[in-house]
Scaffold this motif. Structure first.
Motif, PDB file in Angstrom:
ATOM      1  N   ASP A  38     139.685 -27.236 -42.486  1.00  0.00           N
ATOM      2  CA  ASP A  38     139.130 -28.413 -43.168  1.00  0.00           C
ATOM      3  C   ASP A  38     137.624 -28.500 -42.945  1.00  0.00           C
ATOM      4  O   ASP A  38     137.118 -29.458 -42.387  1.00  0.00           O
ATOM      5  CB  ASP A  38     139.833 -29.682 -42.678  1.00  0.00           C
ATOM      6  N   ASN A  63     139.384 -25.524 -47.124  1.00  0.00           N
ATOM      7  CA  ASN A  63     139.032 -26.612 -48.033  1.00  0.00           C
ATOM      8  C   ASN A  63     137.558 -26.480 -48.381  1.00  0.00           C
ATOM      9  O   ASN A  63     136.749 -26.083 -47.540  1.00  0.00           O
ATOM     10  CB  ASN A  63     139.266 -27.977 -47.374  1.00  0.00           C
ATOM     11  N   LYS A  65     135.556 -28.899 -48.931  1.00  0.00           N
ATOM     12  CA  LYS A  65     134.850 -29.929 -48.171  1.00  0.00           C
ATOM     13  C   LYS A  65     135.835 -30.576 -47.214  1.00  0.00           C
ATOM     14  O   LYS A  65     137.053 -30.445 -47.366  1.00  0.00           O
ATOM     15  CB  LYS A  65     134.261 -30.992 -49.110  1.00  0.00           C
ATOM     16  N   ASN A  66     135.322 -31.271 -46.215  1.00  0.00           N
ATOM     17  CA  ASN A  66     136.183 -31.949 -45.265  1.00  0.00           C
ATOM     18  C   ASN A  66     136.994 -33.024 -45.986  1.00  0.00           C
ATOM     19  O   ASN A  66     136.434 -33.930 -46.582  1.00  0.00           O
ATOM     20  CB  ASN A  66     135.346 -32.579 -44.141  1.00  0.00           C
ATOM     21  N   SER A  67     138.318 -32.888 -45.947  1.00  0.00           N
ATOM     22  CA  SER A  67     139.171 -33.744 -46.773  1.00  0.00           C
ATOM     23  C   SER A  67     140.131 -34.620 -45.987  1.00  0.00           C
ATOM     24  O   SER A  67     140.789 -35.480 -46.565  1.00  0.00           O
ATOM     25  CB  SER A  67     139.986 -32.870 -47.739  1.00  0.00           C
ATOM     26  N   VAL A  71     145.302 -34.869 -46.896  1.00  0.00           N
ATOM     27  CA  VAL A  71     145.066 -33.888 -47.962  1.00  0.00           C
ATOM     28  C   VAL A  71     145.385 -32.479 -47.459  1.00  0.00           C
ATOM     29  O   VAL A  71     146.058 -31.694 -48.142  1.00  0.00           O
ATOM     30  CB  VAL A  71     143.603 -33.951 -48.444  1.00  0.00           C
ATOM     31  N   THR A  72     144.914 -32.164 -46.263  1.00  0.00           N
ATOM     32  CA  THR A  72     145.090 -30.814 -45.719  1.00  0.00           C
ATOM     33  C   THR A  72     146.561 -30.475 -45.512  1.00  0.00           C
ATOM     34  O   THR A  72     147.021 -29.388 -45.885  1.00  0.00           O
ATOM     35  CB  THR A  72     144.319 -30.667 -44.398  1.00  0.00           C
ATOM     36  N   LYS A  75     148.355 -29.875 -48.828  1.00  0.00           N
ATOM     37  CA  LYS A  75     148.045 -28.546 -49.369  1.00  0.00           C
ATOM     38  C   LYS A  75     148.783 -27.456 -48.606  1.00  0.00           C
ATOM     39  O   LYS A  75     149.222 -26.460 -49.188  1.00  0.00           O
ATOM     40  CB  LYS A  75     146.531 -28.296 -49.307  1.00  0.00           C
ATOM     41  N   LYS A 174     145.141 -40.956 -43.112  1.00  0.00           N
ATOM     42  CA  LYS A 174     144.336 -40.226 -42.138  1.00  0.00           C
ATOM     43  C   LYS A 174     145.047 -40.162 -40.784  1.00  0.00           C
ATOM     44  O   LYS A 174     144.735 -39.330 -39.941  1.00  0.00           O
ATOM     45  CB  LYS A 174     142.962 -40.880 -41.985  1.00  0.00           C
TER      46      LYS A 174
END
Length: 279
Positions: A38, A63, A65-67, A71-72, A75, A174
């Motif tokens: 990430d 990724n 961008k840092n997500s 999100v990570t 995915k 988060k």
């Protein structure tokens, strides 16, 4: 039956050697490790990439961008090729038989959608401190089960095919994204506790659950539970009305205080015992 180990990495290369070594020692050999970085620093990424370069079972993705973890991890599940998936943090480790024990259950019990075991809390050097004693078999098929207090925890594995039938992981979370996943999977079939300590959970200052986000975890978990109540179509719980809109953690957890009381715990234990006998 392939097992996909899913690793969300962000600047944890310093601790990754223990994670890497624990996977190398697995007694079950048909696994892959998907690492999604990430947006770590180039130095951190290079350390991880060099470490895994000689083992084709490891696959490294990035990724743009840092997500964030929601999100990570979403995915990571999409990238997985295995029938069974399990998350492993890059600063933690698992025992040599951890994957084998999961696979044995999924092969034997087709209606099991998720397995979990007990974790060992460790210091920053991964030396054991104490096991997570709250881990135990939970009742299956209970619409009022919210994993509160937490009993389903590491090491968790699940059927990817069944996950695809859920609303999937919430990428906006988060913290609490794992609890959100467990509760959604719980609704699709049976969950099975493995009575072993199969996961080594490292505590250190850089860990996501030990930094400033820990202060927000109570709120995130309450939001996950409220969403679960709505998804299940519940309007009342223990004679009290569930609010139409989320109003805060205090009210949501207040609705669940009865689950700490002795009469409820006795009924739960009887239900679990009967389910273990009659299936």
């Amino acid at each position: 039956m392939k097992f996909s180990i899913l690793i969300a990495h962000y600047n944890n290369a310093h601790f990754f050697k223990d994670c890497f070594d624990s996977l190398q020692k697995q007694t079950y050999k048909d696994w892959e490790a998907i690492i999604l970085d990430d947006a770590s620093s180039d130095h951190e990424k290079k350390i991880v990439q060099e470490m895994i370069s000689k083992d084709k079972r490891f696959k490294f993705f990035e990724n743009e961008k840092n997500s964030g973890v929601g999100v990570t991890k979403s995915k990571l599940i999409e990238l997985a090729e295995g029938e069974i998936c399990g998350f492993l943090d890059p600063d933690d480790a698992i025992t040599p038989t951890a994957i084998q024990q999961c696979i044995d259950i999924f092969r034997a019990k087709k209606n099991t959608v998720l397995t979990y075991s007990r974790f060992m809390t460790c210091d920053q050097d991964l030396q054991p401190i104490a096991p997570f004693r709250s881990a135990m078999q939970v009742p299956n098929g209970d619409p009022y089960f919210f994993n509160f207090p937490i009993q389903i925890a590491h090491f968790v594995s699940f059927r990817k095919e069944v996950y695809e039938q859920t609303e999937k992981m919430n990428p906006d979370l988060k913290i609490g994204e794992d609890q959100d996943l467990y509760l959604k999977m719980y609704e699709k079939g049976k969950v099975q506790f493995i009575d072993d300590t199969n996961y080594f959970y490292r505590t250190h200052q850089g860990g996501i659950s030990q930094n400033d986000n820990k202060k927000k975890s109570h709120e995130y978990f309450a939001q996950v539970i409220f969403s679960t109540m709505k998804r299940r179509g519940l309007t009342m719980i223990n004679g009290k009305k569930i609010p139409d809109h989320y109003t805060g953690a205090e009210q949501i957890f207040g609705l669940l205080q009865y689950q700490h009381q002795l009469p409820f715990r006795i009924k739960k234990k009887i239900k679990i015992t009967l389910q273990s006998i009659f299936g």
